[in-house]
Design a protein around this motif. Structure first.
Motif, short mmCIF file in Angstrom:
data_model
loop_
_atom_site.label_atom_id
_atom_site.label_comp_id
_atom_site.label_asym_id
_atom_site.label_seq_id
_atom_site.Cartn_x
_atom_site.Cartn_y
_atom_site.Cartn_z
N ASP A 93 -4.75 8.11 4.83
CA ASP A 93 -4.15 8.01 6.37
C ASP A 93 -3.79 9.39 6.74
O ASP A 93 -3.05 10.14 6.15
CB ASP A 93 -2.65 7.18 6.15
N SER A 135 0.50 5.03 1.53
CA SER A 135 -0.49 5.90 2.49
C SER A 135 -0.29 7.32 2.01
O SER A 135 0.99 7.85 1.93
CB SER A 135 0.05 5.44 3.81
N THR A 160 0.86 -1.09 -0.07
CA THR A 160 -0.04 0.00 0.17
C THR A 160 0.82 1.21 -0.16
O THR A 160 2.09 1.30 0.53
CB THR A 160 -0.87 -0.01 1.20
N ARG A 190 -4.07 4.13 0.11
CA ARG A 190 -4.47 4.03 1.26
C ARG A 190 -4.41 5.47 1.80
O ARG A 190 -3.69 6.13 2.17
CB ARG A 190 -3.82 3.06 2.17
#
Length: 933
Positions: A868, A835, A833, A866
């Motif tokens: 975040d 972020s 992923t 992702r």
């Protein structure tokens, strides 16, 4: 002892130590009193709610819970009266009413059933409550509240011991139960899977799934044997107990070691099944003729590129290839990478092999990629590369600074000590560009601009000097160069550095005053400090900050770079470094190399060797022609991976010793299948300077061999007259080479949990705090080294407007060779992923959960986006454990000039959707630019 009190226990006069309860005194006198809601372990306060431990006290109308009641002078306590025994039996019978039948219990050998049997309670006269459906939503743990007695141990385990605050008691009366967050399924909650609740549960209501039948939900913690060892993951060095059933690891428990006090994290407790992964190498392999070298081999089927070989053939091929290169091109054409995942004894013999057989100091390991700059600054400043105090000393600290580290993810058990200290009242200052869980316990969270460490730290020190908060007496007695440091700091007022670092001047001054006025303060740092081209300067600033305030050498003070791997401290101590022999002895100093020539009875090179990245560059240039690599994976861990892999592939002869066909092993000429950590015995040294014993728990699978045996057999074929037969013999030789091991013997480590070095006496536990009387420098004084503000090697511009930071995740470790082959860990974080802040995703029309592309001047990868909030706008964070989207394809190989560490924590990137070219938008204003520096 004069402060002990006397009272009567079951007719005998006994003494109670300060703070002891009746239960604890009884235990010391071998009197067993049932208990369910309390664990006699560090961090667990007695609760007294289950009433299973009640005793009778003369003169009192009611019975007392012995786990919380403390003795008083002349008190008369009776544990076995008819009244006390009947009351305890009634409690057990009431609790039994809510339990599944013993044969259907989730844990048939739980403490609950032990005490029921001990009191001859088999059935209950009371009605049972409704059956509660099990919660199987979590990959690591099974929740069966049908067996719950609401003792509250899981709540205390989560809140008080691990300080995660996920589990609480909810509802009232018959509906009361433990819940995760807002009564969420465990698998959907914020649980970090430390498993402390599982270890604490006395009934089996919480169990490791590895020992629970997936159909019946019946289980048992009954095992054939247990083996005490050390966790093979991060540098905390948690002590563990392998629970062995049918010659397999059934589950893992934490032990009461100095660095973990029974606690574990998700990796230590649930990341053990990599040892039985189907991709384990089982036989030696030799590359088939004409097969090209690359990272495109299926690790489940290596036979497309390799053929099986006997050990004799494989070792002969490995040794003859190395010897041929040495004969044709000299020993300097050979390099070796050892491993911080292996034992001290293996590290010592590995570096000895390269140095004595090839007269080459081209020997290194992963310390070059994590804390080499920290070690360089520490040796320069205070004469030692190890920590000055263990992380346990936060118990005595007033102020704790954590900078460039994310302990809750990278050192989770150490983080529990920090959280507990903050709850006790210590002031916690967290300094990091990324947000993190420790901010919830911090008095100050400074999310500064990435790459501006020196500016911020110099601003803090400027305030301490300006306001006279430094320790004049300490500076005069213990340090040199303070006047030069003051001159340098004069230009770094908080007002001048605030625009550079992104922290306002008021906050910088507040933090400076907090640290400068602290009675006892500690500084912890991680690779956010070290993995920069100015990493040594970053560390110099931290060292100066601690020294100028006199915060080294006393309990609750010190400098502590949190080490990343389980034995990176020990491997470094053992000499797995190109410029140092064991115990950091300078390879270019004549008295040093003469001493080792005498010890090893052979001539040695008098020139420092190449570091990790320098070796790869030399391989690309054709100067390094052969390598022996044990347990390292530079084809995943080095920066600018395309360049690194090209250099490895160019080698004429590569020998790799590992447990899996790693990306590096895919390019080997000879692959030697080695032992996993539970399959061998040896010592390791953690971030605290604790030397600890790892013990063999499992037999070797297939045709694998222990690492130490492989190194010795290879050395013999290379002509070295080695006769070692056991790691204890190697340890004995290490003691001759390493004064740091004085008063630490193999026999002592077998019998004691750990010993900290330096250890002044044979029966001393070791010095948790060092340098109280001076420093191991030529003058006995520390050196304050000023640092100038320098930009990162590659800053954002119009084409590459974002900053990339790489790092680890809680669930995965290093290059993922082990954790991605552990089922629980891989199921928790199954894929790569990137972020980013939600605002950044929105600006680029990127959707969380969909593929995106990240590109630098060195390469491009695609991975899942992702959202975040912990990541600043203008920044991308990517874990580096995933081969399918290897972050190090992107990273910059530019080196810190002192520690020779690459700049993993900063390079310029651009981002975009995976289905189109990376998009461009104006450069965010939150990050450091060259002009801003």
């Amino acid at each position: 002892m004069t402060d002990e009190l006397q009272f009567t226990l079951d007719g005998k006069q006994v003494s109670a130590r300060p703070g002891e309860t009746i239960w604890q005194v009884a235990k010391r006198h071998n009197i067993d009193i049932p208990h369910l809601c309390w664990l006699p372990q560090p961090g667990y306060a007695a609760d007294g709610n289950c009433r299973a431990c009640m005793v009778e006290i003369d003169g009192e109308r009611t019975l007392a819970a012995s786990c919380i009641r403390k003795p008083a002078p002349d008190m008369v306590v009776k544990t076995a009266t008819d009244r006390a025994v009947k009351a305890r039996r009634m409690v057990m019978e009431l609790l039994l009413a809510d339990q599944p039948p013993h044969e259907d219990s989730p844990d048939r050998v739980s403490p609950f059933w032990h005490w029921a049997e001990a009191q001859h309670i088999e059935t209950s006269r009371f009605p049972a409550s409704d059956i509660i459906k099990p919660d199987l939503s979590h990959p690591a743990m099974a929740v069966n509240l049908d067996a719950c007695i609401e003792c509250g141990l899981c709540v205390r385990a989560c809140r008080d011991v691990q300080v995660n605050d996920v589990i609480g008691m909810a509802f009232r009366g018959f509906d009361a139960k433990p819940v995760f967050d807002f009564d969420d399924p465990m698998g959907d909650s914020t649980c970090v899977a430390c498993g402390e609740c599982v270890q604490a549960c006395p009934t089996g209501a919480l169990m490791p799934k590895s020992i629970v039948d997936p159909i019946t939900q019946h289980g048992s913690r009954e095992v054939d044997r247990e083996v005490h060892s050390v966790c093979p993951y991060c540098g905390v060095g948690c002590q563990i107990s392998y629970q062995i059933k049918d010659e397999k690891i059934a589950f893992v428990q934490g032990r009461n070691g100095y660095s973990n006090e029974n606690r574990l994290c998700v990796k230590g407790r649930f990341g053990f099944d990599y040892v039985s992964n189907p991709q384990r190498l089982m036989k030696p392999l030799i590359r088939k003729p004409g097969m090209p070298k690359g990272v495109n081999v299926d690790p489940s089927n290596p036979y497309t590129h390799f053929r099986e070989a006997s050990w004799e053939e494989a070792l002969d091929a490995a040794a003859s290839g190395l010897a041929r290169i040495a004969d044709e091109h000299g020993g300097q054409a050979i390099a070796g990478f050892g491993s911080a995942k292996c034992s001290n004894e293996e590290a010592y013999l590995f570096q000895k092999l390269i140095r004595t057989r090839f007269q080459s100091n081209n020997i290194d390991h992963c310390t070059r990629l994590c804390h080499a700059s920290s070690v360089a600054a520490l040796i320069e400043g205070i004469g030692s590369g190890a920590v000055t105090a263990t992380f346990n000393e936060v118990e005595h600290a007033d102020v704790i600074v954590i900078i460039g580290a994310n302990p809750t993810e990278n050192h989770p058990v150490a983080a529990t000590f920090f959280k507990q200290a903050a709850r006790r009242g210590a002031k916690l200052i967290v300094i990091d560009p990324r947000g993190q869980a420790l901010r919830n316990y911090a008095t100050h969270m400074l999310r500064f601009k990435s790459g501006s460490d020196v500016a911020l730290l110099n601003g803090i020190m400027h305030t301490i000097v300006e306001e006279g908060l430094y320790d004049v007496q300490y500076l005069q007695a213990r340090t040199d160069n303070f006047d030069r440091l003051k001159e340098k700091l004069a230009a770094y007022s908080p007002e001048s550095v605030a625009p550079i670092c992104g922290i306002d001047a008021k906050t910088i001054r507040e933090v400076a005053r907090l640290f400068g006025t602290a009675g006892r303060a500690m500084i912890f740092w991680g690779m956010g400090i070290s993995q920069h081209v100015h990493g040594t300067d970053n560390s110099r600033c931290l060292i100066s900050l601690a020294l100028m305030c006199g915060q080294v050498g006393r309990p609750g003070t010190g400098l502590h770079p949190l080490r990343g791997q389980n034995n990176v401290q020990g491997a470094s101590d053992a000499g797995l470094i190109p410029m140092f022999y064991p115990d950091y002895a300078d390879v270019e100093a004549e008295p040093v190399y003469k001493r080792f020539e005498e010890l090893w009875q052979t001539p040695l090179s008098k020139k420092a060797g190449l570091t990790v990245v320098e070796v790869i560059n030399a391989a690309n240039a054709g100067k390094i022609k052969a390598m022996y690599i044990q347990g390292e994976n530079p084809a995943m861990s080095d920066p600018d991976l395309d360049h690194a892999r090209a250099g490895i592939a160019k080698l004429e002869h590569l020998v790799v010793q590992d447990i899996f066909l790693t990306e590096t092993a895919m390019m080997a000429d000879v692959v030697l299948p080695a032992s996993a950590w539970p399959e061998k015995t040896g010592t390791v040294t953690n971030t605290n300077r604790q030397v600890q014993m790892g013990r063999k728990a499992l037999n070797l699978p297939g045709d694998t061999r222990e690492d130490l045996w492989i190194i010795i057999e290879l050395a013999k074929r290379l002509g070295l007259p080695w006769t070692y037969t056991h790691p204890s013999e190697v340890f004995a030789e290490m003691k001759r080479a390493m004064p740091s091991l004085d008063n630490i013997t193999w026999e002592r480590l077998e019998n004691e949990s750990s010993v900290i070095y330096p250890c002044p006496e044979p029966d001393h536990p070791g010095d948790a705090v060092v340098f109280g009387d001076g420093f191991p420098t030529k003058t006995g004084r520390a050196l304050l080294v000023p640092a100038d503000l320098l930009p990162p090697a590659e800053v954002p511009d119009d084409e590459y407007p974002f900053v990339l930071m790489t790092g680890r995740q809680l669930e995965h470790w290093h290059t993922g060779a082990m954790t991605r082959r552990a089922d629980v860990l891989d199921s928790l974080e199954p894929g790569p992923t990137a972020s980013l802040h939600p605002n950044t995703l929105a600006r680029y029309d990127l959707v969380p959960g969909e593929l995106m592309r990240v590109t630098t001047r060195r390469g491009s990868i695609e991975l899942t986006a992702r959202a975040d909030m912990a990541v600043q706008e203008g920044t991308v964070f990517i874990p580096f454990a995933y081969v399918e989207a290897a972050a190090n394809i992107l990273t910059n190989p530019q080196l810190d000039p002192y520690g020779k560490i690459p700049e993993f924590k900063y390079c310029a990137v651009k981002i975009g959707r995976a289905d189109g070219p990376p998009q461009r938008v104006p450069k965010p204003s939150l990050e450091v630019t060259a002009s801003g520096l």
